[in-house]
Design a protein around this motif. Sequence first.
Motif, mmCIF file in Angstrom:
data_model
loop_
_atom_site.group_PDB
_atom_site.id
_atom_site.type_symbol
_atom_site.label_atom_id
_atom_site.label_comp_id
_atom_site.label_asym_id
_atom_site.label_seq_id
_atom_site.Cartn_x
_atom_site.Cartn_y
_atom_site.Cartn_z
ATOM 1 N N VAL A 156 39.355 54.855 40.942
ATOM 2 C CA VAL A 156 40.022 55.514 39.807
ATOM 3 C C VAL A 156 40.316 54.517 38.697
ATOM 4 O O VAL A 156 40.022 54.769 37.529
ATOM 5 N N GLU A 157 40.885 53.398 39.065
ATOM 6 C CA GLU A 157 41.229 52.361 38.092
ATOM 7 C C GLU A 157 40.074 51.359 38.030
ATOM 8 O O GLU A 157 40.178 50.227 38.502
ATOM 9 N N ILE A 158 39.007 51.807 37.437
ATOM 10 C CA ILE A 158 37.736 51.091 37.471
ATOM 11 C C ILE A 158 37.825 49.703 36.857
ATOM 12 O O ILE A 158 37.211 48.757 37.343
ATOM 13 N N GLU A 159 38.618 49.553 35.808
ATOM 14 C CA GLU A 159 38.681 48.261 35.114
ATOM 15 C C GLU A 159 39.669 47.295 35.759
ATOM 16 O O GLU A 159 39.374 46.112 35.921
ATOM 17 N N THR A 160 40.827 47.775 36.165
ATOM 18 C CA THR A 160 41.901 46.868 36.563
ATOM 19 C C THR A 160 42.134 46.739 38.061
ATOM 20 O O THR A 160 42.697 45.744 38.495
ATOM 21 N N ALA A 161 41.741 47.725 38.844
ATOM 22 C CA ALA A 161 41.992 47.654 40.295
ATOM 23 C C ALA A 161 41.203 46.484 40.887
ATOM 24 O O ALA A 161 40.080 46.201 40.482
ATOM 25 N N TRP A 162 41.821 45.812 41.849
ATOM 26 C CA TRP A 162 41.189 44.670 42.482
ATOM 27 C C TRP A 162 41.645 44.602 43.927
ATOM 28 O O TRP A 162 42.801 44.874 44.245
ATOM 29 N N SER A 163 40.743 44.260 44.805
ATOM 30 C CA SER A 163 41.101 43.979 46.195
ATOM 31 C C SER A 163 40.153 42.899 46.698
ATOM 32 O O SER A 163 39.033 42.743 46.179
ATOM 33 N N LEU A 164 40.597 42.173 47.688
ATOM 34 C CA LEU A 164 39.751 41.123 48.244
ATOM 35 C C LEU A 164 38.479 41.721 48.838
ATOM 36 O O LEU A 164 37.384 41.204 48.624
ATOM 37 N N SER A 165 38.625 42.839 49.565
ATOM 38 C CA SER A 165 37.435 43.445 50.176
ATOM 39 C C SER A 165 36.467 43.951 49.105
ATOM 40 O O SER A 165 35.255 43.818 49.249
ATOM 41 N N GLY A 166 36.990 44.513 48.012
ATOM 42 C CA GLY A 166 36.130 44.967 46.915
ATOM 43 C C GLY A 166 35.430 43.797 46.252
ATOM 44 O O GLY A 166 34.225 43.848 45.953
ATOM 45 N N SER A 179 37.282 41.579 36.565
ATOM 46 C CA SER A 179 37.560 42.894 35.992
ATOM 47 C C SER A 179 36.386 43.810 36.319
ATOM 48 O O SER A 179 35.283 43.354 36.577
ATOM 49 N N PHE A 180 36.664 45.085 36.346
ATOM 50 C CA PHE A 180 35.668 46.104 36.665
ATOM 51 C C PHE A 180 35.138 45.969 38.092
ATOM 52 O O PHE A 180 34.021 46.370 38.379
ATOM 53 N N VAL A 181 35.935 45.391 38.992
ATOM 54 C CA VAL A 181 35.543 45.334 40.404
ATOM 55 C C VAL A 181 35.423 46.758 40.943
ATOM 56 O O VAL A 181 34.505 47.078 41.698
ATOM 57 N N GLY A 182 36.333 47.633 40.519
ATOM 58 C CA GLY A 182 36.258 49.036 40.929
ATOM 59 C C GLY A 182 34.964 49.682 40.477
ATOM 60 O O GLY A 182 34.366 50.478 41.205
ATOM 61 N N GLY A 183 34.511 49.343 39.284
ATOM 62 C CA GLY A 183 33.233 49.862 38.800
ATOM 63 C C GLY A 183 32.080 49.385 39.666
ATOM 64 O O GLY A 183 31.158 50.143 39.956
ATOM 65 N N GLY A 184 32.138 48.115 40.091
ATOM 66 C CA GLY A 184 31.100 47.588 40.974
ATOM 67 C C GLY A 184 31.081 48.293 42.311
ATOM 68 O O GLY A 184 30.024 48.633 42.840
ATOM 69 N N VAL A 185 32.271 48.546 42.859
ATOM 70 C CA VAL A 185 32.371 49.254 44.145
ATOM 71 C C VAL A 185 31.833 50.674 43.999
ATOM 72 O O VAL A 185 31.068 51.156 44.837
ATOM 73 N N ALA A 243 21.765 45.068 37.656
ATOM 74 C CA ALA A 243 22.845 45.150 38.644
ATOM 75 C C ALA A 243 23.568 43.818 38.762
ATOM 76 O O ALA A 243 24.802 43.776 38.825
ATOM 77 N N MET A 244 22.802 42.723 38.776
ATOM 78 C CA MET A 244 23.440 41.396 38.859
ATOM 79 C C MET A 244 24.323 41.144 37.645
ATOM 80 O O MET A 244 25.424 40.604 37.776
ATOM 81 N N GLY A 245 23.877 41.546 36.463
ATOM 82 C CA GLY A 245 24.690 41.387 35.263
ATOM 83 C C GLY A 245 26.014 42.115 35.386
ATOM 84 O O GLY A 245 27.071 41.592 35.024
ATOM 85 N N ALA A 246 25.968 43.318 35.931
ATOM 86 C CA ALA A 246 27.199 44.096 36.104
ATOM 87 C C ALA A 246 28.086 43.476 37.188
ATOM 88 O O ALA A 246 29.301 43.364 37.012
ATOM 89 N N PHE A 247 27.507 43.051 38.293
ATOM 90 C CA PHE A 247 28.305 42.475 39.376
ATOM 91 C C PHE A 247 28.935 41.148 38.973
ATOM 92 O O PHE A 247 30.046 40.834 39.388
ATOM 93 N N PHE A 248 28.225 40.363 38.164
ATOM 94 C CA PHE A 248 28.785 39.082 37.727
ATOM 95 C C PHE A 248 30.050 39.280 36.907
ATOM 96 O O PHE A 248 30.927 38.429 36.887
ATOM 97 N N SER A 249 30.159 40.431 36.248
ATOM 98 C CA SER A 249 31.381 40.742 35.505
ATOM 99 C C SER A 249 32.579 40.775 36.447
ATOM 100 O O SER A 249 33.636 40.228 36.154
ATOM 101 N N GLY A 250 32.419 41.410 37.574
ATOM 102 C CA GLY A 250 33.495 41.473 38.558
ATOM 103 C C GLY A 250 33.732 40.144 39.243
ATOM 104 O O GLY A 250 34.863 39.784 39.546
ATOM 105 N N ILE A 251 32.658 39.392 39.462
ATOM 106 C CA ILE A 251 32.777 38.124 40.179
ATOM 107 C C ILE A 251 33.458 37.061 39.322
ATOM 108 O O ILE A 251 34.394 36.402 39.764
ATOM 109 N N PHE A 252 32.997 36.894 38.109
ATOM 110 C CA PHE A 252 33.485 35.788 37.285
ATOM 111 C C PHE A 252 34.736 36.116 36.471
ATOM 112 O O PHE A 252 35.513 35.222 36.160
ATOM 113 N N TRP A 253 34.925 37.388 36.103
ATOM 114 C CA TRP A 253 36.086 37.745 35.285
ATOM 115 C C TRP A 253 37.083 38.627 36.036
ATOM 116 O O TRP A 253 38.101 39.015 35.479
#
Length: 194
Positions: free
Chosen positions: A21-31, A80-86, A68-78
Amino acid sequence: MSPKAGWELESCVWQTPELLVEIETAWSLSGYLLVCFSAGYFIHDTVDIVVSGQARASWEYLVHHVMAMGAFFSGIFWSSFVGGGVLTLLVEVSNIFLTIRMMMKINNAQDLLLYRINKYVNLVMYFLFRLAPQAYLTHFFLQYAGQRTQGTFLLGILLMLDIMILIYFSRLLRSDFCPEREPSSQHKDKFLTE
């Protein structure tokens, strides 16, 4: 998608449902770890395609992997958007049925009842796990249109992936529900186009 990644996706969503739901801000270690693992898979598969000399025949996969790697790197390095990656990884669930379909086509088993059942299950899974999540993500990221942010960058990637997914869906429909009388010799070895 490997069984391990499937379990990780289920575990991640179960532990932190706000990732959906909180695609931009939600974060978890497992995600976060799931996004890292998936980026690693895409890097490995890309290198494998190139090293094995299949780049020309598999260019669509290479384009998909790079996006896909470009999108995932957003979650990895910044972070943010970890929820979007999940949420994006839900798309990979339908690969189970696409793989069954491909294996049956390789073995010329299209006349079996299992193939006919799988083609309808495949259609439902494609809608539930590819088209619906992509539509949800696209709707979410459209709010970034016109802004110069990381979300705009991800929207661009997402729109290109949307086009690819719709092309694959039309190929799947044409192949399984509106087959040509004679297979095209141009794509005779491509199971996505048949």
